[in-house]
Design a protein around this motif. Sequence first.
Motif, PDB file in Angstrom:
ATOM      1  N   PRO A   8     -46.224 -53.540 -52.276  1.00  0.00           N
ATOM      2  CA  PRO A   8     -45.358 -53.831 -51.122  1.00  0.00           C
ATOM      3  C   PRO A   8     -44.082 -52.985 -51.121  1.00  0.00           C
ATOM      4  CG  PRO A   8     -46.085 -55.857 -52.188  1.00  0.00           C
ATOM      5  CD  PRO A   8     -46.464 -54.746 -53.101  1.00  0.00           C
ATOM      6  N   ILE A   9     -43.621 -52.667 -49.912  1.00  0.00           N
ATOM      7  CA  ILE A   9     -42.327 -52.009 -49.761  1.00  0.00           C
ATOM      8  C   ILE A   9     -41.234 -53.014 -50.121  1.00  0.00           C
ATOM      9  CG2 ILE A   9     -40.744 -50.937 -48.101  1.00  0.00           C
ATOM     10  CD1 ILE A   9     -43.216 -50.058 -46.510  1.00  0.00           C
ATOM     11  N   ASN A  10     -40.211 -52.553 -50.782  1.00  0.00           N
ATOM     12  CA  ASN A  10     -39.089 -53.419 -51.146  1.00  0.00           C
ATOM     13  C   ASN A  10     -38.581 -54.161 -49.908  1.00  0.00           C
ATOM     14  OD1 ASN A  10     -36.382 -54.356 -51.700  1.00  0.00           O
ATOM     15  ND2 ASN A  10     -36.390 -53.074 -53.522  1.00  0.00           N
ATOM     16  N   PRO A  11     -38.522 -55.510 -49.939  1.00  0.00           N
ATOM     17  CA  PRO A  11     -38.079 -56.279 -48.769  1.00  0.00           C
ATOM     18  C   PRO A  11     -36.698 -55.872 -48.266  1.00  0.00           C
ATOM     19  CG  PRO A  11     -39.066 -57.739 -50.385  1.00  0.00           C
ATOM     20  CD  PRO A  11     -38.959 -56.397 -51.046  1.00  0.00           C
ATOM     21  N   ASP A  12     -35.823 -55.414 -49.163  1.00  0.00           N
ATOM     22  CA  ASP A  12     -34.495 -54.981 -48.727  1.00  0.00           C
ATOM     23  C   ASP A  12     -34.579 -53.792 -47.769  1.00  0.00           C
ATOM     24  OD1 ASP A  12     -33.193 -56.937 -50.165  1.00  0.00           O
ATOM     25  OD2 ASP A  12     -32.904 -55.667 -51.941  1.00  0.00           O
ATOM     26  N   VAL A  13     -35.551 -52.920 -48.014  1.00  0.00           N
ATOM     27  CA  VAL A  13     -35.748 -51.769 -47.133  1.00  0.00           C
ATOM     28  C   VAL A  13     -36.149 -52.234 -45.736  1.00  0.00           C
ATOM     29  CG1 VAL A  13     -37.141 -49.715 -46.724  1.00  0.00           C
ATOM     30  CG2 VAL A  13     -36.361 -50.244 -49.041  1.00  0.00           C
ATOM     31  N   LEU A  14     -37.121 -53.152 -45.682  1.00  0.00           N
ATOM     32  CA  LEU A  14     -37.614 -53.626 -44.390  1.00  0.00           C
ATOM     33  C   LEU A  14     -36.590 -54.515 -43.697  1.00  0.00           C
ATOM     34  CD1 LEU A  14     -41.333 -54.377 -45.305  1.00  0.00           C
ATOM     35  CD2 LEU A  14     -40.325 -52.288 -44.391  1.00  0.00           C
ATOM     36  N   ARG A  15     -35.870 -55.321 -44.461  1.00  0.00           N
ATOM     37  CA  ARG A  15     -34.843 -56.179 -43.863  1.00  0.00           C
ATOM     38  C   ARG A  15     -33.808 -55.335 -43.123  1.00  0.00           C
ATOM     39  NH1 ARG A  15     -29.933 -56.982 -45.343  1.00  0.00           N
ATOM     40  NH2 ARG A  15     -30.250 -56.028 -47.389  1.00  0.00           N
ATOM     41  N   LYS A  16     -33.374 -54.257 -43.766  1.00  0.00           N
ATOM     42  CA  LYS A  16     -32.352 -53.425 -43.138  1.00  0.00           C
ATOM     43  C   LYS A  16     -32.932 -52.587 -42.007  1.00  0.00           C
ATOM     44  CE  LYS A  16     -28.214 -50.923 -44.413  1.00  0.00           C
ATOM     45  NZ  LYS A  16     -27.357 -50.491 -45.549  1.00  0.00           N
ATOM     46  N   ALA A  17     -34.159 -52.117 -42.184  1.00  0.00           N
ATOM     47  CA  ALA A  17     -34.789 -51.287 -41.157  1.00  0.00           C
ATOM     48  C   ALA A  17     -35.036 -52.067 -39.872  1.00  0.00           C
ATOM     49  CB  ALA A  17     -36.100 -50.724 -41.688  1.00  0.00           C
ATOM     50  N   PHE A  18     -35.471 -53.335 -40.007  1.00  0.00           N
ATOM     51  CA  PHE A  18     -35.803 -54.140 -38.831  1.00  0.00           C
ATOM     52  C   PHE A  18     -34.674 -55.077 -38.416  1.00  0.00           C
ATOM     53  CE2 PHE A  18     -39.952 -52.789 -40.318  1.00  0.00           C
ATOM     54  CZ  PHE A  18     -40.622 -52.505 -39.130  1.00  0.00           C
ATOM     55  N   GLN A  19     -33.596 -55.089 -39.203  1.00  0.00           N
ATOM     56  CA  GLN A  19     -32.443 -55.926 -38.877  1.00  0.00           C
ATOM     57  C   GLN A  19     -32.852 -57.388 -38.728  1.00  0.00           C
ATOM     58  OE1 GLN A  19     -29.009 -54.320 -38.184  1.00  0.00           O
ATOM     59  NE2 GLN A  19     -30.216 -53.028 -39.569  1.00  0.00           N
ATOM     60  N   VAL A  20     -33.596 -57.900 -39.717  1.00  0.00           N
ATOM     61  CA  VAL A  20     -34.047 -59.294 -39.694  1.00  0.00           C
ATOM     62  C   VAL A  20     -33.749 -59.940 -41.037  1.00  0.00           C
ATOM     63  CG1 VAL A  20     -35.866 -58.891 -37.985  1.00  0.00           C
ATOM     64  CG2 VAL A  20     -36.383 -58.652 -40.430  1.00  0.00           C
ATOM     65  N   ASP A  21     -33.931 -61.256 -41.088  1.00  0.00           N
ATOM     66  CA  ASP A  21     -33.708 -62.017 -42.311  1.00  0.00           C
ATOM     67  C   ASP A  21     -34.779 -61.674 -43.347  1.00  0.00           C
ATOM     68  OD1 ASP A  21     -34.364 -64.791 -43.876  1.00  0.00           O
ATOM     69  OD2 ASP A  21     -32.212 -64.611 -43.432  1.00  0.00           O
ATOM     70  N   GLU A  22     -34.399 -61.689 -44.619  1.00  0.00           N
ATOM     71  CA  GLU A  22     -35.334 -61.341 -45.687  1.00  0.00           C
ATOM     72  C   GLU A  22     -36.510 -62.311 -45.748  1.00  0.00           C
ATOM     73  OE1 GLU A  22     -35.410 -60.582 -50.540  1.00  0.00           O
ATOM     74  OE2 GLU A  22     -33.498 -60.807 -49.476  1.00  0.00           O
ATOM     75  N   LYS A  23     -36.289 -63.573 -45.381  1.00  0.00           N
ATOM     76  CA  LYS A  23     -37.378 -64.546 -45.398  1.00  0.00           C
ATOM     77  C   LYS A  23     -38.475 -64.153 -44.407  1.00  0.00           C
ATOM     78  CE  LYS A  23     -34.705 -68.565 -46.948  1.00  0.00           C
ATOM     79  NZ  LYS A  23     -34.273 -69.949 -46.632  1.00  0.00           N
ATOM     80  N   LEU A  24     -38.066 -63.603 -43.255  1.00  0.00           N
ATOM     81  CA  LEU A  24     -39.044 -63.169 -42.272  1.00  0.00           C
ATOM     82  C   LEU A  24     -39.854 -61.994 -42.820  1.00  0.00           C
ATOM     83  CD1 LEU A  24     -40.362 -63.258 -39.520  1.00  0.00           C
ATOM     84  CD2 LEU A  24     -38.471 -61.873 -38.620  1.00  0.00           C
ATOM     85  N   VAL A  25     -39.186 -61.078 -43.486  1.00  0.00           N
ATOM     86  CA  VAL A  25     -39.874 -59.935 -44.090  1.00  0.00           C
ATOM     87  C   VAL A  25     -40.886 -60.427 -45.116  1.00  0.00           C
ATOM     88  CG1 VAL A  25     -39.615 -57.908 -45.558  1.00  0.00           C
ATOM     89  CG2 VAL A  25     -38.000 -58.313 -43.685  1.00  0.00           C
ATOM     90  N   GLN A  26     -40.474 -61.333 -45.977  1.00  0.00           N
ATOM     91  CA  GLN A  26     -41.367 -61.853 -46.999  1.00  0.00           C
ATOM     92  C   GLN A  26     -42.545 -62.596 -46.381  1.00  0.00           C
ATOM     93  OE1 GLN A  26     -38.617 -64.136 -49.377  1.00  0.00           O
ATOM     94  NE2 GLN A  26     -38.028 -62.375 -50.628  1.00  0.00           N
ATOM     95  N   TYR A  27     -42.297 -63.323 -45.301  1.00  0.00           N
ATOM     96  CA  TYR A  27     -43.368 -64.019 -44.589  1.00  0.00           C
ATOM     97  C   TYR A  27     -44.391 -63.017 -44.048  1.00  0.00           C
ATOM     98  CZ  TYR A  27     -45.784 -66.334 -40.740  1.00  0.00           C
ATOM     99  OH  TYR A  27     -46.750 -66.797 -39.888  1.00  0.00           O
ATOM    100  N   LEU A  28     -43.896 -61.959 -43.426  1.00  0.00           N
ATOM    101  CA  LEU A  28     -44.802 -60.965 -42.853  1.00  0.00           C
ATOM    102  C   LEU A  28     -45.590 -60.234 -43.933  1.00  0.00           C
ATOM    103  CD1 LEU A  28     -42.468 -59.506 -40.070  1.00  0.00           C
ATOM    104  CD2 LEU A  28     -44.523 -60.908 -39.737  1.00  0.00           C
ATOM    105  N   GLN A  29     -44.970 -59.990 -45.075  1.00  0.00           N
ATOM    106  CA  GLN A  29     -45.671 -59.300 -46.154  1.00  0.00           C
ATOM    107  C   GLN A  29     -46.773 -60.159 -46.771  1.00  0.00           C
ATOM    108  OE1 GLN A  29     -42.283 -58.053 -48.617  1.00  0.00           O
ATOM    109  NE2 GLN A  29     -42.760 -55.933 -48.086  1.00  0.00           N
ATOM    110  N   LYS A  30     -46.700 -61.460 -46.585  1.00  0.00           N
ATOM    111  CA  LYS A  30     -47.711 -62.354 -47.140  1.00  0.00           C
ATOM    112  C   LYS A  30     -48.897 -62.556 -46.197  1.00  0.00           C
ATOM    113  CE  LYS A  30     -44.475 -65.006 -50.004  1.00  0.00           C
ATOM    114  NZ  LYS A  30     -43.811 -66.327 -50.204  1.00  0.00           N
ATOM    115  N   GLN A  31     -48.785 -62.047 -44.956  1.00  0.00           N
ATOM    116  CA  GLN A  31     -49.867 -62.225 -43.995  1.00  0.00           C
ATOM    117  C   GLN A  31     -51.046 -61.317 -44.324  1.00  0.00           C
ATOM    118  OE1 GLN A  31     -49.425 -64.843 -41.813  1.00  0.00           O
ATOM    119  NE2 GLN A  31     -47.632 -64.928 -43.161  1.00  0.00           N
TER     120      GLN A  31
END
Length: 226
Positions: free
Chosen positions: A197-220
């Motif tokens: 997986p891509i580091n959630p911090d990278v995706l959180r900042k790239a998509f400007q969303v909460d880290e929990k949402l990133v982690q949720y999407l990565q688990k799908q």
Amino acid sequence: MKGTHLPIATLAIFAFATFFVSASDPSPLQDFCVAINSGLPGVFVNGKFCRDPKLVTAKDFFFSGLQIPRPTANPVGSTVTPANVEQIPGLNTLGISLARIDYAPNGGLNPPHTHPRASEVLVVLEGTLYVGFVTSNPDNKLISKVLNQGDVFVFPVGLIHFQFNIGPVNAVALAALSSQNPGVITIANAVFGANPPINPDVLRKAFQVDEKLVQYLQKQFWYNNS
């Protein structure tokens, strides 16, 4: 002054022409190069070894099955049936391929994706599709249209594009692509389903969303429809 500028302009035009000619794919120097799989080390032609021309038969240039409807009961509601060099060995070095796409009624989606090595011409065989592509930075302009049976739409090479069935019945399209192996990068699968997986911090900042949402999407489970 005009006399001194003319040779420079001529040389510039010649240089640009030479660049564009040399930057394009070379023309084949043989009738065909039917691809074969080989475990031996060696030099490939477009990633494939060539079969001895004396051993080539009609089946190397044949594929049957694009007339068969494919099931679409999956998370995205579509199935892509490719006819590229993996299915038709004779396509090797020819720079073309096909694909059939089946879409479920009322929302069957071929998700946003790109073909890194090919432009695409899509023709609708059945149904009604909402299609579009997004231009590159900085504009990111959406160019979209509703297509009906017999309509044709072009997706330029490398740009993110999609097809969405907005009709109440199954839809079918045929895609022609300008590569024997166009490749596909499905955006959601690549970003949130990367392995590892891509580091959630990278995706959180790239998509400007909460880290929990990133982690949720990565688990799908990100379904591959091809």
